[in-house]
Design a protein around this motif. Structure first.
Motif, PDB file in Angstrom:
ATOM      1  N   THR A 281       0.837  -1.198   0.000  1.00  0.00           N
ATOM      2  CA  THR A 281       0.000   0.000   0.000  1.00  0.00           C
ATOM      3  C   THR A 281       0.871   1.247   0.000  1.00  0.00           C
ATOM      4  OG1 THR A 281      -0.184   0.034   2.415  1.00  0.00           O
ATOM      5  CG2 THR A 281      -1.920  -1.113   1.225  1.00  0.00           C
ATOM      6  N   PHE A 282       0.384   2.278  -0.661  1.00  0.00           N
ATOM      7  CA  PHE A 282       1.049   3.575  -0.737  1.00  0.00           C
ATOM      8  C   PHE A 282       0.017   4.612  -0.341  1.00  0.00           C
ATOM      9  CE2 PHE A 282       2.663   7.420  -2.653  1.00  0.00           C
ATOM     10  CZ  PHE A 282       4.040   7.294  -2.576  1.00  0.00           C
ATOM     11  N   MET A 283       0.318   5.418   0.674  1.00  0.00           N
ATOM     12  CA  MET A 283      -0.664   6.361   1.227  1.00  0.00           C
ATOM     13  C   MET A 283      -1.987   5.643   1.506  1.00  0.00           C
ATOM     14  SD  MET A 283      -0.065   9.725  -1.089  1.00  0.00           S
ATOM     15  CE  MET A 283       1.264  10.882  -0.767  1.00  0.00           C
ATOM     16  N   ASP A 284      -1.875   4.474   2.085  1.00  0.00           N
ATOM     17  CA  ASP A 284      -3.035   3.652   2.459  1.00  0.00           C
ATOM     18  C   ASP A 284      -3.854   3.157   1.270  1.00  0.00           C
ATOM     19  OD1 ASP A 284      -2.555   3.647   5.212  1.00  0.00           O
ATOM     20  OD2 ASP A 284      -3.515   5.611   5.435  1.00  0.00           O
ATOM     21  N   ARG A 285      -3.326   3.341   0.067  1.00  0.00           N
ATOM     22  CA  ARG A 285      -4.043   2.866  -1.112  1.00  0.00           C
ATOM     23  C   ARG A 285      -3.427   1.538  -1.556  1.00  0.00           C
ATOM     24  NH1 ARG A 285      -3.832   6.434  -6.509  1.00  0.00           N
ATOM     25  NH2 ARG A 285      -4.675   4.921  -7.965  1.00  0.00           N
ATOM     26  N   ASP A 286      -4.278   0.554  -1.786  1.00  0.00           N
ATOM     27  CA  ASP A 286      -3.785  -0.768  -2.187  1.00  0.00           C
ATOM     28  C   ASP A 286      -3.258  -0.711  -3.615  1.00  0.00           C
ATOM     29  OD1 ASP A 286      -3.261  -3.411  -2.658  1.00  0.00           O
ATOM     30  OD2 ASP A 286      -5.128  -4.122  -1.770  1.00  0.00           O
ATOM     31  N   MET A 287      -1.981  -1.015  -3.778  1.00  0.00           N
ATOM     32  CA  MET A 287      -1.347  -0.934  -5.089  1.00  0.00           C
ATOM     33  C   MET A 287      -1.366  -2.269  -5.822  1.00  0.00           C
ATOM     34  SD  MET A 287      -0.332   2.150  -5.087  1.00  0.00           S
ATOM     35  CE  MET A 287       0.811   2.156  -6.457  1.00  0.00           C
ATOM     36  N   THR A 288      -1.729  -3.309  -5.105  1.00  0.00           N
ATOM     37  CA  THR A 288      -1.550  -4.660  -5.626  1.00  0.00           C
ATOM     38  C   THR A 288      -2.365  -4.912  -6.891  1.00  0.00           C
ATOM     39  OG1 THR A 288      -1.499  -5.179  -3.271  1.00  0.00           O
ATOM     40  CG2 THR A 288      -1.239  -7.003  -4.775  1.00  0.00           C
TER      41      THR A 288
END
Ligand code: ADP
Ligand code: MG
Length: 233
Positions: A67-74
């Motif tokens: 996660t980047f800035m609490d956003r799931d990047m997967t």
């Protein structure tokens, strides 16, 4: 340390090699706060560059969560990853990746133009001045020394106002004084603009300038330590 910027939970990456699947990252857990400075150390082939590629959105993961800035990047597709890189991440490589047919000014302005930013050329001039290259804006990469080329690459990276600067052995091709100047400029970007700095290096002294050191071995985190700088922060 500020809010969490990057979080990796049990991240695995397996790629197809000539002789079958190769496990490259084997369960990485890593949490990096906004504004932190972190060095990644480890032997050649331990997965440092691959880890940087995952965090920079250049390479997906086979399992686990990023996660980047609490956003799931997967689950992001190629387009979303490209947008993510454009908006948040700048990468500085050991070889400078400048476009040979463009001047220093054009090299710095081009990504801003592509991203639709206002006044890309005026901004590029400012960023080149900030790295001490006012006199070189019209030069082509072939007319610049290695250290100057790396400063152009850094100006190009900083012009995009990244939340995260990833640097893969950024001083590897430079002599000590020249490399030191690049290092100073990267830490200044951290200090003055709040950019998080994650750098891969072989240099223990450079690593010691970061708040935290992460040691990789065979695609796993072997050790993590807070440096004196980190304790003082
Ligand atoms: P480091 O940067 O620490 O030297 P890398 O991340 O470049 O290590 O590579 C880690 C391991 O993954 C190495 O054994 C390398 O050979 C392997 N590797 C890297 N990229 C690929 C790929 N695209 N396909 C297969 N193996 C790869
Ligand atoms: Mg590498």
């Amino acid at each position: 340390m500020g809010d969490s910027l990057i979080r990796l939970n049990d991240v695995h990456l397996t790629l197809d090699g000539a002789a079958g699947p190769v496990k490259i990252l084997n369960g990485i857990d890593l949490d990096i706060g906004a504004g932190e400075t972190v060095a990644i150390l480890g032997p050649s082939g331990s997965g440092k560059s691959t880890l940087l590629s995952v965090i920079g959105g250049l390479e997906g993961v086979s399992a686990g969560r990023f996660t980047f800035m609490d956003r799931d990047m997967t689950d992001l597709d190629e387009d979303d990853l490209a947008m993510f890189r454009r908006d948040h991440v700048s990468i500085v490589f050991q070889s400078f990746h400048l476009l040979p047919t463009m001047t220093a000014l054009e090299n710095v302005a081009a990504p801003m133009e592509l991203a639709g930013k206002a006044n890309p050329f005026a901004r590029a001039e400012k960023e080149l001045a900030a790295v001490g290259l006012s006199e070189r804006v019209g030069h082509y990469p072939s007319q610049l020394s290695g250290g100057e080329q790396q400063r152009v690459a850094l100006a190009r990276a900083l012009a995009m106002d990244p939340d995260l600067i990833l640097a893969d052995e950024p001083t590897g091709n430079l002599d000590g004084d020249t490399g030191g100047r690049i290092v100073d400029l990267m830490f200044a970007a951290n200090r003055d603009r709040g950019a998080t700095l994650l750098l891969v290096t072989h240099d223990e002294k450079l690593a010691g300038m970061c708040q935290r050191i992460v040691r990789l071995k065979d695609g796993e985190i072997d050790a993590e330590e807070i440096t004196d700088v980190g304790r003082a922060a």
